[in-house]
Design a protein around this motif. Structure first.
Motif, PDB file in Angstrom:
ATOM      1  N   PHE A 175       0.815  -1.214   0.000  1.00 54.62           N
ATOM      2  CA  PHE A 175       0.000   0.000   0.000  1.00 54.62           C
ATOM      3  C   PHE A 175       0.853   1.271   0.000  1.00 54.62           C
ATOM      4  CE2 PHE A 175      -3.493  -2.433   2.494  1.00 54.62           C
ATOM      5  CZ  PHE A 175      -3.933  -3.021   1.324  1.00 54.62           C
ATOM      6  N   ASP A 176       0.357   2.295  -0.714  1.00 51.40           N
ATOM      7  CA  ASP A 176       1.057   3.579  -0.738  1.00 51.40           C
ATOM      8  C   ASP A 176       0.098   4.766  -0.764  1.00 51.40           C
ATOM      9  OD1 ASP A 176       0.058   3.343  -3.291  1.00 51.40           O
ATOM     10  OD2 ASP A 176       2.000   3.219  -4.289  1.00 51.40           O
ATOM     11  N   ALA A 177      -1.189   4.518  -0.483  1.00 52.78           N
ATOM     12  CA  ALA A 177      -2.174   5.604  -0.521  1.00 52.78           C
ATOM     13  C   ALA A 177      -3.203   5.408   0.586  1.00 52.78           C
ATOM     14  CB  ALA A 177      -2.857   5.662  -1.889  1.00 52.78           C
ATOM     15  N   PRO A 178      -2.953   5.916   1.791  1.00 56.50           N
ATOM     16  CA  PRO A 178      -3.848   5.701   2.936  1.00 56.50           C
ATOM     17  C   PRO A 178      -5.295   6.102   2.670  1.00 56.50           C
ATOM     18  CG  PRO A 178      -1.786   6.670   3.664  1.00 56.50           C
ATOM     19  CD  PRO A 178      -1.752   6.680   2.168  1.00 56.50           C
ATOM     20  N   GLU A 179      -5.506   7.204   1.943  1.00 56.79           N
ATOM     21  CA  GLU A 179      -6.877   7.657   1.703  1.00 56.79           C
ATOM     22  C   GLU A 179      -7.661   6.661   0.858  1.00 56.79           C
ATOM     23  OE1 GLU A 179      -4.422   9.062  -1.724  1.00 56.79           O
ATOM     24  OE2 GLU A 179      -4.179   8.925   0.458  1.00 56.79           O
ATOM     25  N   LYS A 180      -6.988   5.941  -0.034  1.00 52.32           N
ATOM     26  CA  LYS A 180      -7.658   4.943  -0.864  1.00 52.32           C
ATOM     27  C   LYS A 180      -8.067   3.726  -0.033  1.00 52.32           C
ATOM     28  CE  LYS A 180      -7.032   7.216  -4.728  1.00 52.32           C
ATOM     29  NZ  LYS A 180      -8.178   7.819  -5.464  1.00 52.32           N
ATOM     30  N   ALA A 184     -11.833   2.198   0.811  1.00 57.23           N
ATOM     31  CA  ALA A 184     -12.214   0.796   0.645  1.00 57.23           C
ATOM     32  C   ALA A 184     -12.832   0.234   1.924  1.00 57.23           C
ATOM     33  CB  ALA A 184     -11.002  -0.035   0.239  1.00 57.23           C
ATOM     34  N   ILE A 185     -12.293   0.611   3.069  1.00 56.12           N
ATOM     35  CA  ILE A 185     -12.857   0.164   4.349  1.00 56.12           C
ATOM     36  C   ILE A 185     -14.295   0.667   4.492  1.00 56.12           C
ATOM     37  CG2 ILE A 185     -12.662   0.321   6.857  1.00 56.12           C
ATOM     38  CD1 ILE A 185     -10.544  -1.462   5.530  1.00 56.12           C
ATOM     39  N   ASP A 186     -14.514   1.924   4.133  1.00 55.22           N
ATOM     40  CA  ASP A 186     -15.872   2.470   4.178  1.00 55.22           C
ATOM     41  C   ASP A 186     -16.801   1.699   3.240  1.00 55.22           C
ATOM     42  OD1 ASP A 186     -15.145   4.409   6.011  1.00 55.22           O
ATOM     43  OD2 ASP A 186     -14.745   5.943   4.480  1.00 55.22           O
ATOM     44  N   LEU A 187     -16.285   1.336   2.087  1.00 56.34           N
ATOM     45  CA  LEU A 187     -17.086   0.602   1.103  1.00 56.34           C
ATOM     46  C   LEU A 187     -17.494  -0.765   1.649  1.00 56.34           C
ATOM     47  CD1 LEU A 187     -18.075   1.193  -1.763  1.00 56.34           C
ATOM     48  CD2 LEU A 187     -16.018   0.054  -2.634  1.00 56.34           C
ATOM     49  N   ILE A 188     -16.576  -1.421   2.343  1.00 57.76           N
ATOM     50  CA  ILE A 188     -16.901  -2.716   2.958  1.00 57.76           C
ATOM     51  C   ILE A 188     -17.967  -2.546   4.033  1.00 57.76           C
ATOM     52  CG2 ILE A 188     -15.981  -4.622   4.343  1.00 57.76           C
ATOM     53  CD1 ILE A 188     -13.258  -4.074   2.955  1.00 57.76           C
ATOM     54  N   ASN A 189     -17.792  -1.522   4.870  1.00 57.25           N
ATOM     55  CA  ASN A 189     -18.749  -1.286   5.951  1.00 57.25           C
ATOM     56  C   ASN A 189     -20.148  -0.965   5.432  1.00 57.25           C
ATOM     57  OD1 ASN A 189     -16.939  -1.763   8.038  1.00 57.25           O
ATOM     58  ND2 ASN A 189     -16.306   0.384   8.181  1.00 57.25           N
ATOM     59  N   GLU A 190     -20.220  -0.335   4.272  1.00 62.51           N
ATOM     60  CA  GLU A 190     -21.523   0.030   3.699  1.00 62.51           C
ATOM     61  C   GLU A 190     -22.363  -1.194   3.313  1.00 62.51           C
ATOM     62  OE1 GLU A 190     -20.797   2.561   0.382  1.00 62.51           O
ATOM     63  OE2 GLU A 190     -19.932   4.183   1.610  1.00 62.51           O
ATOM     64  N   LEU A 220     -13.167  -1.885  10.404  1.00 61.54           N
ATOM     65  CA  LEU A 220     -14.141  -2.776   9.779  1.00 61.54           C
ATOM     66  C   LEU A 220     -15.190  -3.191  10.808  1.00 61.54           C
ATOM     67  CD1 LEU A 220     -11.815  -5.077   7.630  1.00 61.54           C
ATOM     68  CD2 LEU A 220     -13.553  -3.503   6.753  1.00 61.54           C
ATOM     69  N   LYS A 221     -16.438  -2.924  10.513  1.00 62.55           N
ATOM     70  CA  LYS A 221     -17.510  -3.278  11.436  1.00 62.55           C
ATOM     71  C   LYS A 221     -17.593  -4.792  11.619  1.00 62.55           C
ATOM     72  CE  LYS A 221     -20.470   0.639  10.122  1.00 62.55           C
ATOM     73  NZ  LYS A 221     -21.774   1.011   9.482  1.00 62.55           N
ATOM     74  N   THR A 222     -17.902  -5.196  12.827  1.00 63.73           N
ATOM     75  CA  THR A 222     -18.127  -6.615  13.094  1.00 63.73           C
ATOM     76  C   THR A 222     -19.608  -6.911  12.906  1.00 63.73           C
ATOM     77  OG1 THR A 222     -16.316  -6.687  14.693  1.00 63.73           O
ATOM     78  CG2 THR A 222     -17.941  -8.465  14.786  1.00 63.73           C
ATOM     79  N   PRO A 223     -19.940  -7.687  11.866  1.00 63.99           N
ATOM     80  CA  PRO A 223     -21.362  -8.008  11.631  1.00 63.99           C
ATOM     81  C   PRO A 223     -21.937  -8.849  12.764  1.00 63.99           C
ATOM     82  CG  PRO A 223     -19.988  -8.509   9.699  1.00 63.99           C
ATOM     83  CD  PRO A 223     -19.064  -8.279  10.856  1.00 63.99           C
ATOM     84  N   GLU A 224     -23.225  -9.092  12.708  1.00 62.91           N
ATOM     85  CA  GLU A 224     -23.912  -9.851  13.756  1.00 62.91           C
ATOM     86  C   GLU A 224     -23.271 -11.211  13.998  1.00 62.91           C
ATOM     87  OE1 GLU A 224     -28.356 -11.742  14.736  1.00 62.91           O
ATOM     88  OE2 GLU A 224     -28.058 -10.446  12.985  1.00 62.91           O
ATOM     89  N   PHE A 225     -22.808 -11.865  12.921  1.00 62.30           N
ATOM     90  CA  PHE A 225     -22.274 -13.220  13.064  1.00 62.30           C
ATOM     91  C   PHE A 225     -20.747 -13.275  12.965  1.00 62.30           C
ATOM     92  CE2 PHE A 225     -26.675 -13.587  11.816  1.00 62.30           C
ATOM     93  CZ  PHE A 225     -27.161 -14.518  12.736  1.00 62.30           C
ATOM     94  N   PHE A 383      -7.959  -7.748  -2.740  1.00 57.11           N
ATOM     95  CA  PHE A 383      -8.123  -6.384  -2.236  1.00 57.11           C
ATOM     96  C   PHE A 383      -6.905  -5.531  -2.583  1.00 57.11           C
ATOM     97  CE2 PHE A 383      -7.667  -3.136   1.028  1.00 57.11           C
ATOM     98  CZ  PHE A 383      -8.954  -2.671   1.220  1.00 57.11           C
ATOM     99  N   GLY A 384      -5.725  -6.131  -2.440  1.00 56.79           N
ATOM    100  CA  GLY A 384      -4.480  -5.412  -2.684  1.00 56.79           C
ATOM    101  C   GLY A 384      -3.818  -5.830  -3.985  1.00 56.79           C
ATOM    102  N   PHE A 385      -2.499  -5.689  -4.019  1.00 58.88           N
ATOM    103  CA  PHE A 385      -1.748  -6.021  -5.224  1.00 58.88           C
ATOM    104  C   PHE A 385      -0.341  -6.447  -4.826  1.00 58.88           C
ATOM    105  CE2 PHE A 385      -1.834  -1.519  -4.299  1.00 58.88           C
ATOM    106  CZ  PHE A 385      -0.498  -1.146  -4.286  1.00 58.88           C
TER     107      PHE A 385
END
Length: 410
Positions: A175-180, A184-190, A220-225, A383-385
């Motif tokens: 990784f080299d771009a923290p904002e990206k 992605a974390i927000d996208l997963i949480n959504e 990363l949110k912890t889902p119900e399960f 997710f990464g590269f």
């Protein structure tokens, strides 16, 4: 090291000989030619230097991946030039032979290079060059959420509509771009699904690669399960040299500890039952098992206490495991979630029309959902590269899978 370096330099020089010819035929401007020559020498010197100073005890980093990216930027387009220019050479040789045998009165039996061939070659070479640049600048963080609805005859009624988010192959050392990554974390949480799973390769090599990213992934949110994870082939620290076995073991422990730090339950050849409304499904996690990679996975051990009739979701990093051990297993693994291939980070995907990547010649199941013998596997594109610091046509993926009960009609 010396022999490999000599071979490496020789190949690049041979490629450049053809590239030089294309440039000279394309433009008679000496400035164009000499700028290209000086640039090629500078790039070659940089690559040789990077090759000589590469430290096998450190392993791949975002810096060394940039070197790989620059190499590909100058290597792949020249391969395209080579195809065109060598093809023209073959034609010229045949024409020269014909002119000689026909005793044509000419001072040059072999025709000179044609400008339009060089123009065509340079135009064709510009396509992979531009694609690789885009992949390094934009493509590697071009996250896509892919959703799949899978139907099962024997899915417990309580899990009809159960949704699982899968991510794989984080490779945090690249990784080299923290904002990206935050995006992605927000996208997963959504996605707000019932279960979140990660299917291996949290680092390139060393546990410390994840240190700057712990707080990010802890969001990363912890889902119900719950949140569950497994190991991938890169998580065993086997692609670098270590000062001692103790150091390697300490790194491996550190990598396993990462999962706890970001609130994931790491499954090491073990399983958990997920219960809902008095019914259950089995979530099974194996260590890495690859046909051509480390085989630490123990499917029988991981499946202990599960029954043949239980509905099962198997987490297994390498999709070759599904082909060789899982798909036809009598214990009946309904759904396997894998990663590993990255889709080669390069290919062409046009939904419903075309799906191609060089990795398909190595892995039968390399990206997306496959169904065989009544069982499914999803191969997450990652997710990464890694290796090439970019993605072209095969974008980083967040998978959402919805389980549905297949209703019989009367």
């Amino acid at each position: 090291m010396g022999v490999r370096l000599i071979i490496f330099i020789t190949i690049l020089i041979l490629l450049d000989l053809y590239a030089f010819q294309a440039i000279r035929t394309f433009s008679k401007n000496q400035w164009v030619f000499w700028v290209y020559v000086l640039l090629s020498i500078a790039v070659l010197a940089y690559l040789v230097y990077a090759f000589l100073v590469y430290d096998r005890s450190v392993g791949p980093t975002s810096g060394s991946l940039q070197v790989a990216g620059i190499f590909l930027l100058f290597f792949v387009p020249k391969l395209v030039l080579l195809v065109f220019m060598f093809g023209e050479d073959i034609t010229r040789v045949f024409l020269g032979g014909y002119n000689y045998l026909a005793s044509n009165n000419t001072t040059e039996y072999i025709p000179s290079r044609r400008k339009f061939v060089s123009q065509l070659a340079i135009g064709a070479a510009a396509i992979p060059f531009a694609s690789l640049v885009y992949g390094m600048v934009k493509g590697k963080y071009n996250y896509k959420v892919l959703t799949h609805t899978l139907y099962f005859d024997d899915l417990p009624d309580a899990f009809d509509g159960f949704r699982v988010t899968q991510i794989s192959d984080i490779h945090s050392g690249s990784f080299d771009a923290p904002e990206k990554i935050e995006y992605a974390i927000d996208l997963i949480n959504e996605q707000e699904t019932d279960l979140l799973v990660f299917t291996g390769d949290i680092v390139n090599t060393k546990a410390e690669e994840m240190d700057p990213w712990i707080s990010t992934f802890k969001r990363l949110k912890t889902p119900e399960f719950g949140k569950y994870s497994i190991l991938g082939n890169h998580d065993y620290g086997e692609y670098v040299s270590w000062p001692s076995e103790e150091a390697k073991a300490a790194n491996f422990k550190g990598i396993k500890d990462i999962h706890k730090k970001i609130d994931f339950t790491l499954l090491l050849n073990e399983n958990r039952f997920i219960e809902k409304e008095g019914e259950r499904l089995a979530l099974i996690g194996v260590e890495n098992w690859g046909h051509n990679f480390k085989q630490a996975g123990d499917l029988a051990k991981a499946s202990e206490a599960t029954l043949q009739k239980d509905f099962k979701i198997l987490l297994s990093h390498d999709p070759s495991h599904w082909e060789y051990e899982v798909k036809n297993n009598d214990h009946n693994y309904h759904l396997t979630l894998s990663g590993h291939t990255h889709g080669f980070q390069f290919g062409i995907e046009i939904p419903g029309f075309l799906k191609w990547s060089p990795v398909q010649y190595v892995y039968k199941h390399w990206a997306g959902v496959y169904k065989e013998v009544g069982r499914y596997i999803n191969v997450n594109r990652g997710f990464g590269f890694h290796a090439y610091p970019g993605r072209v046509g095969i974008w980083p993926e967040i998978t959402v899978i919805e389980l549905k009960k297949k209703r019989t009609t009367t």
